[in-house]
Motif scaffolding. Structure first.
Motif, PDB file in Angstrom:
ATOM      1  N   PRO A  68      32.827  19.805 -42.200  1.00 19.11           N
ATOM      2  CA  PRO A  68      31.722  20.599 -42.747  1.00 19.11           C
ATOM      3  C   PRO A  68      31.840  20.852 -44.255  1.00 19.11           C
ATOM      4  CG  PRO A  68      32.371  21.488 -40.642  1.00 19.11           C
ATOM      5  CD  PRO A  68      33.395  20.438 -41.011  1.00 19.11           C
ATOM      6  N   GLY A  69      30.738  20.558 -44.956  1.00 17.58           N
ATOM      7  CA  GLY A  69      30.670  20.770 -46.392  1.00 17.58           C
ATOM      8  C   GLY A  69      31.252  19.666 -47.242  1.00 17.58           C
ATOM      9  N   ARG A  70      31.799  18.634 -46.617  1.00 24.30           N
ATOM     10  CA  ARG A  70      32.444  17.536 -47.349  1.00 24.30           C
ATOM     11  C   ARG A  70      31.495  16.362 -47.543  1.00 24.30           C
ATOM     12  NH1 ARG A  70      38.203  18.043 -48.271  1.00 24.30           N
ATOM     13  NH2 ARG A  70      38.721  20.001 -47.274  1.00 24.30           N
ATOM     14  N   SER A  71      31.805  15.552 -48.544  1.00 28.01           N
ATOM     15  CA  SER A  71      31.107  14.278 -48.739  1.00 28.01           C
ATOM     16  C   SER A  71      31.929  13.189 -48.075  1.00 28.01           C
ATOM     17  CB  SER A  71      30.965  13.968 -50.232  1.00 28.01           C
ATOM     18  OG  SER A  71      30.108  14.896 -50.845  1.00 28.01           O
ATOM     19  N   ARG A  93      26.271  13.735 -40.603  1.00 30.54           N
ATOM     20  CA  ARG A  93      25.588  14.947 -41.084  1.00 30.54           C
ATOM     21  C   ARG A  93      25.515  15.996 -39.975  1.00 30.54           C
ATOM     22  NH1 ARG A  93      22.311  14.895 -45.690  1.00 30.54           N
ATOM     23  NH2 ARG A  93      22.418  17.111 -45.291  1.00 30.54           N
ATOM     24  N   ARG A  94      25.227  15.559 -38.759  1.00 25.92           N
ATOM     25  CA  ARG A  94      25.177  16.505 -37.630  1.00 25.92           C
ATOM     26  C   ARG A  94      26.548  17.107 -37.335  1.00 25.92           C
ATOM     27  NH1 ARG A  94      20.910  14.682 -32.992  1.00 25.92           N
ATOM     28  NH2 ARG A  94      19.096  15.328 -34.178  1.00 25.92           N
ATOM     29  N   GLY A  96      28.520  17.909 -39.661  1.00 18.94           N
ATOM     30  CA  GLY A  96      28.798  18.860 -40.728  1.00 18.94           C
ATOM     31  C   GLY A  96      28.955  18.285 -42.120  1.00 18.94           C
ATOM     32  N   ALA A  97      28.980  16.973 -42.274  1.00 23.68           N
ATOM     33  CA  ALA A  97      29.138  16.394 -43.610  1.00 23.68           C
ATOM     34  C   ALA A  97      27.982  16.829 -44.507  1.00 23.68           C
ATOM     35  CB  ALA A  97      29.180  14.876 -43.534  1.00 23.68           C
ATOM     36  N   GLN A  98      28.304  17.215 -45.729  1.00 20.87           N
ATOM     37  CA  GLN A  98      27.275  17.619 -46.680  1.00 20.87           C
ATOM     38  C   GLN A  98      26.476  16.414 -47.153  1.00 20.87           C
ATOM     39  OE1 GLN A  98      28.685  19.910 -49.995  1.00 20.87           O
ATOM     40  NE2 GLN A  98      26.917  19.402 -51.236  1.00 20.87           N
ATOM     41  N   SER A  99      27.182  15.304 -47.398  1.00 18.18           N
ATOM     42  CA  SER A  99      26.510  14.083 -47.830  1.00 18.18           C
ATOM     43  C   SER A  99      27.274  12.878 -47.301  1.00 18.18           C
ATOM     44  CB  SER A  99      26.406  14.021 -49.354  1.00 18.18           C
ATOM     45  OG  SER A  99      27.687  14.003 -49.936  1.00 18.18           O
TER      46      SER A  99
END
Length: 108
Positions: A68-71, A93-94, A96-99
């Motif tokens: 979560p919050g990571r690229s 993305r689902r 938790g990846a930010q990008s």
């Protein structure tokens, strides 16, 4: 992305990219081995449906917790329709990846 045709190439490329960026390789997106390969002689909607059925996110518990919050750099050897990258990015993305930043060697 795990590759059915060039598994060593993709793993080696992903490790090289990770080394240059100073980040770890934390997992993969791979097709479910229980399902047959997708067909390429069908329309785009059918190809998308096939890719969605087959792809799975393979992350360890600690990797998933740290996502979560990571690229994320998504490494693949080849893209054709773009659906595999699209679905893989959606899975990440689902989770938790930010990008999600795709890195592909070749486009057909």
């Amino acid at each position: 992305m795990d590759s059915a045709t060039r598994p060593q190439l993709v793993r080696h490329l992903a490790q090289g990219v990770a080394t240059i960026l100073g980040v770890p390789v934390v997992g993969s997106v791979a097709p479910d081995p229980q399902l047959p390969p997708g067909r390429h002689d069908v329309n785009s909607a059918q190809r998308l449906a096939g890719v969605q059925r087959r792809l799975r996110l393979n992350l360890s518990g600690p990797a998933a917790a740290g996502l979560p919050g990571r690229s994320v750099v998504l490494v693949d050897d080849l893209t054709d329709s773009g659906w595999t990258l699209t679905v893989a990015a959606r899975l990440l993305r689902r989770a938790g990846a930010q990008s999600v930043l795709p890195f592909v060697l070749a486009q057909r």
